[in-house]
Design an enzyme around this catalytic site. Structure first.
Site, PDB file in Angstrom:
ATOM      1  CB  SER A  22      -0.831  -0.004   1.293  1.00 34.06           C
ATOM      2  OG  SER A  22      -1.514   1.219   1.454  1.00 34.06           O
TER       3      SER A  22
ATOM      4  CE1 TYR B   7      -4.077  -2.199   5.406  1.00 35.47           C
ATOM      5  CE2 TYR B   7      -3.342   0.010   4.819  1.00 35.47           C
ATOM      6  CZ  TYR B   7      -3.795  -1.237   4.449  1.00 35.47           C
ATOM      7  OH  TYR B   7      -3.953  -1.542   3.112  1.00 35.47           O
TER       8      TYR B   7
HETATM    9  P1  NDP Z   1     -11.385  -5.949  -0.268  1.00 34.86           P
HETATM   10  O1  NDP Z   1     -11.912  -5.887   1.134  1.00 34.86           O
HETATM   11  O2  NDP Z   1     -12.321  -5.696  -1.386  1.00 34.86           O
HETATM   12  O3  NDP Z   1     -10.642  -7.337  -0.512  1.00 34.86           O
HETATM   13  C1  NDP Z   1      -9.932  -7.977   0.503  1.00 34.86           C
HETATM   14  C2  NDP Z   1      -9.852  -9.456   0.170  1.00 34.86           C
HETATM   15  O4  NDP Z   1      -9.113 -10.107   1.205  1.00 34.86           O
HETATM   16  C3  NDP Z   1     -11.221 -10.109   0.100  1.00 34.86           C
HETATM   17  O5  NDP Z   1     -11.278 -10.938  -1.028  1.00 34.86           O
HETATM   18  C4  NDP Z   1     -11.275 -10.953   1.360  1.00 34.86           C
HETATM   19  O6  NDP Z   1     -11.991 -12.161   1.104  1.00 34.86           O
HETATM   20  C5  NDP Z   1      -9.805 -11.272   1.563  1.00 34.86           C
HETATM   21  N1  NDP Z   1      -9.513 -11.693   2.932  1.00 34.86           N
HETATM   22  C6  NDP Z   1      -9.656 -10.999   4.085  1.00 34.86           C
HETATM   23  N2  NDP Z   1      -9.321 -11.782   5.132  1.00 34.86           N
HETATM   24  C7  NDP Z   1      -8.965 -12.987   4.620  1.00 34.86           C
HETATM   25  C8  NDP Z   1      -8.543 -14.210   5.180  1.00 34.86           C
HETATM   26  N3  NDP Z   1      -8.397 -14.371   6.521  1.00 34.86           N
HETATM   27  N4  NDP Z   1      -8.267 -15.256   4.355  1.00 34.86           N
HETATM   28  C9  NDP Z   1      -8.419 -15.113   3.016  1.00 34.86           C
HETATM   29  N5  NDP Z   1      -8.816 -13.984   2.426  1.00 34.86           N
HETATM   30  C10 NDP Z   1      -9.091 -12.937   3.218  1.00 34.86           C
HETATM   31  O7  NDP Z   1     -10.177  -4.895  -0.299  1.00 34.86           O
HETATM   32  P2  NDP Z   1      -9.041  -4.573  -1.401  1.00 34.86           P
HETATM   33  O8  NDP Z   1      -9.312  -5.221  -2.681  1.00 34.86           O
HETATM   34  O9  NDP Z   1      -8.861  -3.114  -1.358  1.00 34.86           O
HETATM   35  O10 NDP Z   1      -7.769  -5.225  -0.684  1.00 34.86           O
HETATM   36  C11 NDP Z   1      -6.818  -6.015  -1.372  1.00 34.86           C
HETATM   37  C12 NDP Z   1      -5.421  -5.643  -0.890  1.00 34.86           C
HETATM   38  O11 NDP Z   1      -5.130  -4.322  -1.331  1.00 34.86           O
HETATM   39  C13 NDP Z   1      -5.254  -5.628   0.622  1.00 34.86           C
HETATM   40  O12 NDP Z   1      -4.012  -6.215   0.969  1.00 34.86           O
HETATM   41  C14 NDP Z   1      -5.245  -4.144   0.960  1.00 34.86           C
HETATM   42  O13 NDP Z   1      -4.540  -3.877   2.147  1.00 34.86           O
HETATM   43  C15 NDP Z   1      -4.567  -3.582  -0.267  1.00 34.86           C
HETATM   44  N6  NDP Z   1      -4.761  -2.152  -0.505  1.00 34.86           N
HETATM   45  C16 NDP Z   1      -5.990  -1.635  -0.801  1.00 34.86           C
HETATM   46  C17 NDP Z   1      -6.148  -0.278  -1.006  1.00 34.86           C
HETATM   47  C18 NDP Z   1      -7.477   0.331  -1.287  1.00 34.86           C
HETATM   48  O14 NDP Z   1      -7.592   1.583  -1.273  1.00 34.86           O
HETATM   49  N7  NDP Z   1      -8.534  -0.437  -1.578  1.00 34.86           N
HETATM   50  C19 NDP Z   1      -5.006   0.646  -0.949  1.00 34.86           C
HETATM   51  C20 NDP Z   1      -3.773  -0.002  -0.635  1.00 34.86           C
HETATM   52  C21 NDP Z   1      -3.652  -1.353  -0.438  1.00 34.86           C
HETATM   53  P3  NDP Z   1     -12.963 -12.926   2.125  1.00 34.86           P
HETATM   54  O15 NDP Z   1     -13.537 -11.910   3.069  1.00 34.86           O
HETATM   55  O16 NDP Z   1     -13.986 -13.555   1.228  1.00 34.86           O
HETATM   56  O17 NDP Z   1     -12.082 -13.940   2.791  1.00 34.86           O
END
Ligand code: NDP
Length: 247
Positions: free
Chosen positions: A145, A158
């Site tokens: 990030s 975070y």
């Molecule tokens: P979302 O919440 O849309 O996606 C997060 C994903 O992580 C979901 O598919 C969720 O699936 C999965 N997840 C969470 N916990 C678990 C777990 N214990 N096991 C397996 N899967 C898990 O957010 P983003 O798409 O934004 O996030 C994706 C990445 O991008 C993250 O690492 C986030 O920190 C990073 N990021 C995002 C930014 C943003 O502005 N959106 C900016 C910078 C970085 P499920 O709940 O079905 O398990």
């Protein structure tokens, strides 16, 4: 020399593929002809994703995955190997971001971020590294990030988890001669990240900023696709993708 080299089809594993950046990446890579294994806890979402991708002629399998459990990641990698016969790329994307001031002592949220963002990434690396070393090739893409590059109030823990992901990506890169390591650091991106708990005021402030600035998740998927599709001798180590309007 041909004018363009045909795209090498890869077996790509994506954690957290049920929404946001992971889902967009799964769609982007499957559309480009790669074979995708998508993991997350919400398997209903993954089933729908698989249906869409296959209807468009792509290859996508899915598997229930909880990245906080090492055995779950091992089963995920095993399932991909059984299905496709090799593991070319792991995208360590699953992440959570419940924001709060440290003085609130939301220690359960701190633990959740450590378990998903740091341990989950390490579990992913541990699950694929032996196979990639055996193959003499592989590519690990870790999603960090802009919070891996700067610290802001309410995001201390975070940021700490994302700084950790950045540090371990650099360490892994230095130790690897046949495995490529890419760190992708998104800025505000449209996803479900802000729907997962945290202190209401902190989440509301982040949501307002995201509404103003966030770019589509496809922008990050394209950056990941770019890193993957470079020739084997080219290791794209870091990509930061921010909305133009983000300071
Ligand atoms: P979302 O919440 O849309 O996606 C997060 C994903 O992580 C979901 O598919 C969720 O699936 C999965 N997840 C969470 N916990 C678990 C777990 N214990 N096991 C397996 N899967 C898990 O957010 P983003 O798409 O934004 O996030 C994706 C990445 O991008 C993250 O690492 C986030 O920190 C990073 N990021 C995002 C930014 C943003 O502005 N959106 C900016 C910078 C970085 P499920 O709940 O079905 O398990």
């Amino acid at each position: 020399m041909p004018a363009s080299t045909p795209l090498e089809k890869k077996v790509v594993l994506i954690t957290g593929a049920s929404s946001g950046i992971g889902e967009a990446t799964a769609r982007r890579l499957a559309a480009a002809g790669h074979q995708v294994m998508a993991g997350a806890r919400r398997t209903g979402r993954l089933a729908k994703l698989a249906e869409d991708v296959r209807a468009a002629g792509g290859a996508l399998e899915h598997c229930a995955l909880d990245v906080t459990r090492r055995d779950s990641l091992e089963s995920f990698v095993e399932a991909a190997h059984d299905r496709y016969g090799r593991i070319d790329v792991l995208v360590n994307n699953a992440g959570v971001m419940p924001l709060s001031p440290m003085a609130d002592l939301r220690v359960d949220d701190w633990d959740r971020m450590i378990d998903v963002n740091i341990r989950g990434t390490l579990h992913g690396i541990a699950a694929v590294l032996p196979r990639m070393r055996e193959q003499g090739a592989g590519h690990i893409v870790n999603i960090a990030s802009v919070a891996a590059h700067r610290v802001d109030p309410t995001a201390a823990v975070y940021c700490a988890t994302k700084y950790a992901v950045r540090a371990l990506s650099e360490g892994l890169r230095q130790e690897s001669r046949d495995i490529r390591v890419t760190l992708v650091s998104p800025g505000f991106t449209q996803s479900e990240l802000l729907d997962q708990g945290g202190a209401p005021e902190a989440q509301a402030a982040a949501r307002a900023a995201a509404q103003q600035h966030a770019i589509p998740a496809t922008a990050i998927a394209d950056a990941i696709g770019f890193a993957l599709e470079q020739p084997a001798t080219v290791d794209v180590n870091e990509i930061v993708v921010r909305p133009t309007t983000q300071h």
